[in-house]
Structures are given as C-alpha cells and as structure tokens.
Motif scaffolding. Structure first.
Motif, mmCIF file in Angstrom:
data_model
loop_
_atom_site.group_PDB
_atom_site.id
_atom_site.type_symbol
_atom_site.label_atom_id
_atom_site.label_comp_id
_atom_site.label_asym_id
_atom_site.label_seq_id
_atom_site.Cartn_x
_atom_site.Cartn_y
_atom_site.Cartn_z
ATOM 1 N N ASP A 45 40.148 44.999 46.260
ATOM 2 C CA ASP A 45 38.710 45.194 46.424
ATOM 3 C C ASP A 45 37.982 43.900 46.109
ATOM 4 O OD1 ASP A 45 36.291 46.533 46.849
ATOM 5 O OD2 ASP A 45 36.117 47.132 44.752
ATOM 6 N N SER A 46 36.871 43.691 46.786
ATOM 7 C CA SER A 46 35.985 42.560 46.510
ATOM 8 C C SER A 46 34.614 43.139 46.220
ATOM 9 C CB SER A 46 35.921 41.609 47.702
ATOM 10 O OG SER A 46 34.998 40.567 47.467
ATOM 11 N N ALA A 47 34.180 43.032 44.985
ATOM 12 C CA ALA A 47 32.941 43.683 44.562
ATOM 13 C C ALA A 47 32.062 42.695 43.811
ATOM 14 C CB ALA A 47 33.264 44.885 43.673
ATOM 15 N N CYS A 48 30.853 43.133 43.502
ATOM 16 C CA CYS A 48 29.951 42.302 42.704
ATOM 17 C C CYS A 48 29.123 43.195 41.800
ATOM 18 C CB CYS A 48 29.048 41.449 43.592
ATOM 19 S SG CYS A 48 27.952 42.397 44.676
ATOM 20 N N ARG A 49 28.644 42.586 40.735
ATOM 21 C CA ARG A 49 27.710 43.251 39.822
ATOM 22 C C ARG A 49 26.663 42.218 39.465
ATOM 23 N NH1 ARG A 49 28.003 46.966 35.397
ATOM 24 N NH2 ARG A 49 25.810 47.402 34.865
ATOM 25 N N GLY A 50 25.444 42.426 39.969
ATOM 26 C CA GLY A 50 24.429 41.408 39.774
ATOM 27 C C GLY A 50 24.859 40.118 40.451
ATOM 28 N N LYS A 51 25.000 39.068 39.665
ATOM 29 C CA LYS A 51 25.407 37.774 40.205
ATOM 30 C C LYS A 51 26.864 37.444 39.891
ATOM 31 C CE LYS A 51 20.691 36.032 39.959
ATOM 32 N NZ LYS A 51 19.805 34.923 39.548
ATOM 33 N N HIS A 52 27.626 38.455 39.478
ATOM 34 C CA HIS A 52 29.036 38.283 39.131
ATOM 35 C C HIS A 52 29.921 38.808 40.251
ATOM 36 C CE1 HIS A 52 28.271 37.548 34.714
ATOM 37 N NE2 HIS A 52 27.118 38.040 35.113
ATOM 38 N N LEU A 53 30.946 38.045 40.617
ATOM 39 C CA LEU A 53 31.905 38.453 41.632
ATOM 40 C C LEU A 53 33.167 38.976 40.966
ATOM 41 C CD1 LEU A 53 31.428 35.579 44.183
ATOM 42 C CD2 LEU A 53 31.447 37.991 44.802
ATOM 43 N N LEU A 54 33.711 40.057 41.527
ATOM 44 C CA LEU A 54 34.890 40.704 40.945
ATOM 45 C C LEU A 54 35.920 40.952 42.039
ATOM 46 C CD1 LEU A 54 32.859 43.353 38.922
ATOM 47 C CD2 LEU A 54 33.892 41.277 37.962
ATOM 48 N N LEU A 55 36.991 40.168 42.040
ATOM 49 C CA LEU A 55 38.103 40.386 42.962
ATOM 50 C C LEU A 55 39.157 41.201 42.222
ATOM 51 C CD1 LEU A 55 38.706 36.999 44.838
ATOM 52 C CD2 LEU A 55 38.050 39.190 45.852
ATOM 53 N N ARG A 56 39.404 42.412 42.679
ATOM 54 C CA ARG A 56 40.341 43.307 42.003
ATOM 55 C C ARG A 56 41.692 43.256 42.702
ATOM 56 N NH1 ARG A 56 35.324 47.110 42.095
ATOM 57 N NH2 ARG A 56 34.361 46.618 40.077
ATOM 58 N N LEU A 57 42.738 43.160 41.893
ATOM 59 C CA LEU A 57 44.087 42.975 42.422
ATOM 60 C C LEU A 57 45.019 44.064 41.918
ATOM 61 C CD1 LEU A 57 43.218 39.651 41.304
ATOM 62 C CD2 LEU A 57 44.495 39.514 43.442
ATOM 63 N N ALA A 58 45.972 44.408 42.751
ATOM 64 C CA ALA A 58 46.926 45.467 42.397
ATOM 65 C C ALA A 58 48.352 45.009 42.713
ATOM 66 C CB ALA A 58 46.598 46.740 43.178
ATOM 67 N N ARG A 59 49.286 45.548 41.935
ATOM 68 C CA ARG A 59 50.709 45.285 42.169
ATOM 69 C C ARG A 59 51.504 46.441 41.582
ATOM 70 N NH1 ARG A 59 53.847 39.574 40.900
ATOM 71 N NH2 ARG A 59 55.848 40.131 41.894
ATOM 72 N N GLU A 60 52.430 46.952 42.349
ATOM 73 C CA GLU A 60 53.193 48.116 41.913
ATOM 74 C C GLU A 60 53.890 47.842 40.583
ATOM 75 O OE1 GLU A 60 56.582 51.226 43.614
ATOM 76 O OE2 GLU A 60 55.931 49.518 44.837
ATOM 77 N N GLY A 61 53.710 48.781 39.669
ATOM 78 C CA GLY A 61 54.353 48.665 38.369
ATOM 79 C C GLY A 61 53.620 47.778 37.387
ATOM 80 N N ARG A 62 52.463 47.227 37.803
ATOM 81 C CA ARG A 62 51.710 46.338 36.913
ATOM 82 C C ARG A 62 50.284 46.874 36.731
ATOM 83 N NH1 ARG A 62 54.075 41.149 37.277
ATOM 84 N NH2 ARG A 62 52.573 40.462 35.699
ATOM 85 N N GLU A 63 49.698 46.536 35.610
ATOM 86 C CA GLU A 63 48.314 46.942 35.355
ATOM 87 C C GLU A 63 47.377 46.155 36.268
ATOM 88 O OE1 GLU A 63 45.155 47.341 31.624
ATOM 89 O OE2 GLU A 63 47.044 46.259 31.346
ATOM 90 N N PRO A 64 46.409 46.814 36.927
ATOM 91 C CA PRO A 64 45.475 46.111 37.820
ATOM 92 C C PRO A 64 44.734 44.983 37.099
ATOM 93 C CG PRO A 64 45.291 48.475 38.100
ATOM 94 C CD PRO A 64 46.170 48.264 36.892
ATOM 95 N N LEU A 65 44.466 43.925 37.846
ATOM 96 C CA LEU A 65 43.760 42.765 37.312
ATOM 97 C C LEU A 65 42.462 42.530 38.074
ATOM 98 C CD1 LEU A 65 46.674 40.165 36.964
ATOM 99 C CD2 LEU A 65 45.641 41.525 35.136
ATOM 100 N N THR A 66 41.538 41.841 37.424
ATOM 101 C CA THR A 66 40.286 41.436 38.064
ATOM 102 C C THR A 66 40.094 39.937 37.868
ATOM 103 O OG1 THR A 66 39.184 43.572 37.784
ATOM 104 C CG2 THR A 66 37.770 41.644 38.047
ATOM 105 N N LEU A 67 39.843 39.242 38.984
ATOM 106 C CA LEU A 67 39.480 37.828 38.921
ATOM 107 C C LEU A 67 37.960 37.752 38.981
ATOM 108 C CD1 LEU A 67 40.226 34.826 38.908
ATOM 109 C CD2 LEU A 67 40.353 34.936 41.417
ATOM 110 N N HIS A 68 37.358 37.330 37.869
ATOM 111 C CA HIS A 68 35.902 37.282 37.724
ATOM 112 C C HIS A 68 35.408 35.859 37.941
ATOM 113 C CE1 HIS A 68 32.461 36.213 35.112
ATOM 114 N NE2 HIS A 68 31.953 37.366 35.506
ATOM 115 N N SER A 69 34.275 35.731 38.623
ATOM 116 C CA SER A 69 33.643 34.415 38.770
ATOM 117 C C SER A 69 32.134 34.573 38.852
ATOM 118 C CB SER A 69 34.161 33.683 40.019
ATOM 119 O OG SER A 69 33.872 34.412 41.198
ATOM 120 N N HIS A 70 31.432 33.505 38.511
ATOM 121 C CA HIS A 70 29.970 33.470 38.579
ATOM 122 C C HIS A 70 29.599 32.203 39.346
ATOM 123 C CE1 HIS A 70 25.760 33.556 37.471
ATOM 124 N NE2 HIS A 70 25.928 34.647 36.755
#
Length: 269
Positions: A45-70
């Motif tokens: 997923d590629s999402a945003c909150r206000g002026k923050h960008l959130l790239l959400r990542l998934a991989r089988e067997g692993r806890e989901p991660l988010t790459l955050h940037s401003h």
C-alpha cells in the motif's frame, strides 16, 4: 513546503507504479538505514497522513513494515522505468531507491526517513490532527483542537499539524481570504471555525489528482490563486494591493488583502 494534496498525489503516483510489486533491490543512502534490505518484500500500500508518506510492505512469515518519509520543503519521490536514467534531481540528493520489475521509485532529499513495524505507525503520525485529505476527516475534532488555544492567531493555528493535518501556506492564505478573515484574528474570535476548516478541506480536495493547485476555479497561468504569492498585485475582488508579511510561530510568509480581510493587522517589527 508541499501541501497535503501534493503529498496525496505523490502517494497515488507511487501506488500506481509499485503497489503489488515485489522489491528486487533496495538502496538506502542514509546512515541509519544503510544496511536495510527490502529485497523480497512486496509493496502492499502507498498511503499518506497529512504531509507524511507511508509505504507499507508485506512478506510472508514476516511482520509488516512501513517505510515513512516526509517531503518538507524540498523532498520528492519520482518513478522511472527499469533502466531509465534518473533525471530531474542531482544524484547526491537520493536517499532511497526501490527497484521492482515494473518501476523504480526514487526518493530525493527525503526527511524523517524511517523503517518501522506497521503496527508502530502511530508513533510517527499519531500526533497529527484530522487529515484534510483523509476518508476519516473530522471537522468537529479539528475545531476542538484549534479552540484549545483561543488566543493564538488563526494563521499560526492552521499551520499547526497537530490541529489539522495537510494544510500549508498556500491553503492557509487562500482559506482565510475566502472567509474574509485577517490572518491575525485570534482563534477564539473567529465567528465560524467550522466553515473555515471546511473551506480548507474543500480547497485541498478540489485539487486531488492534479498537480496544478488552483483555488479560483481557473487553471490558467497567473489566475490560479486569490492572494498567495501575489504581493504587490491588485486583489481580484476589490483591486486593493495584496500585501505580504513574514513571521509568526512558523516564520512563514503571509499574504492577505487588507480590504477583503479587515481586522487585526500584523505585529509591528
């Protein structure tokens, strides 16, 4: 600084290019993430909150991660075809590159770059007020937060992302003009705060999906704004000269029409 609609459009650009794609190689060029490797992770997923960008990542067997940037004042994400030259910005400004079979997403001069478990996103964006571009926009909550400091100037209060997230200098100036409010009006003296925040909400969302930001209804060059960046030019309504002032909590430039926005003037130097 990019406004919330620009960040929303950037999230959609990234989403269209790499959502559902698996990262084949990642290249982080910031010290704290220099050893991070997202190879094998899928962009969920590629999402945003206000002026923050959130790239959400998934991989089988692993806890989901988010790459955050401003993006702040000068950050940007761009996408390229595999093998295409990364033009448009100097290479030394690259902070991250995510390679997928369909496209390469390159972040230039990004700020607050962080890689966290998705369940910890709130640690990075939980302080923000209601998102003007979000599906869960809540005007009443935005008003409640603004009124927590009724003595504060309305222009400063609007730029505080803890009150409402996504508004920047452009939409601050244009919203206040369209509501006929002096930028230095105390929040507590604004007759209809709900109408003000809903005006900002409408202006940002009217530019959803396009890069040209217009508040006047015209997309023609030189006709897009009422007062923003028009200091020294005549007001489109009354022909009074538009003025500018720099200061306040955020040391930002304020544009206004003294006739259409009567009331409290700027502080003396």
């Amino acid at each position: 600084m990019p406004e919330g609609d620009t960040v929303w459009n950037t999230a959609r650009l990234l989403g269209d290019a790499i959502t559902g794609r698996t990262v084949t190689r990642s290249d982080f060029r910031v010290p704290k993430l220099a050893t991070a490797d997202l190879s094998g992770w899928t962009v969920a997923d590629s999402a945003c909150r206000g002026k923050h960008l959130l790239l959400r990542l998934a991989r089988e067997g692993r806890e989901p991660l988010t790459l955050h940037s401003h993006l702040r004042m000068d950050g940007t994400w761009r996408t390229y075809k595999p093998g295409e030259r990364w033009t448009g910005r100097p290479a030394h400004l690259i902070r991250v590159a995510l390679h997928t079979p369909a496209a390469v997403a390159v972040g230039f001069h990004l700020h607050e770059l962080a890689l966290v478990p998705t369940r910890e996103e709130e640690r990075l964006v939980g302080h923000l007020g209601p998102d003007l571009m979000g599906d869960d926009w809540d005007a009443a909550e935005a008003v409640r937060r603004l009124l927590a400091r009724p003595e504060r100037s309305v222009s400063d209060a609007l730029l505080d992302q803890q009150n409402l997230a996504g508004i920047g200098n452009l939409y601050k100036a244009e919203s206040l003009f369209l509501r006929g409010l002096s930028p230095w009006t105390p929040v507590g003296a604004v007759d209809d705060l709900t109408a003000l925040v809903e005006k900002a909400h409408a202006l940002l969302n009217s530019n959803r999906g396009r890069w040209t930001q217009a508040t006047t209804g015209s997309l023609r060059r030189g006709e897009t704004n009422w007062v923003f960046e028009r200091a020294g030019q005549p007001c489109r309504r009354c022909r009074t000269t538009i003025r500018r002032w720099t200061g306040g909590d955020h040391e930002r430039i304020t544009y206004w029409c003294p006739h259409c926005q009567p009331g409290v003037g700027p502080p003396r130097p």
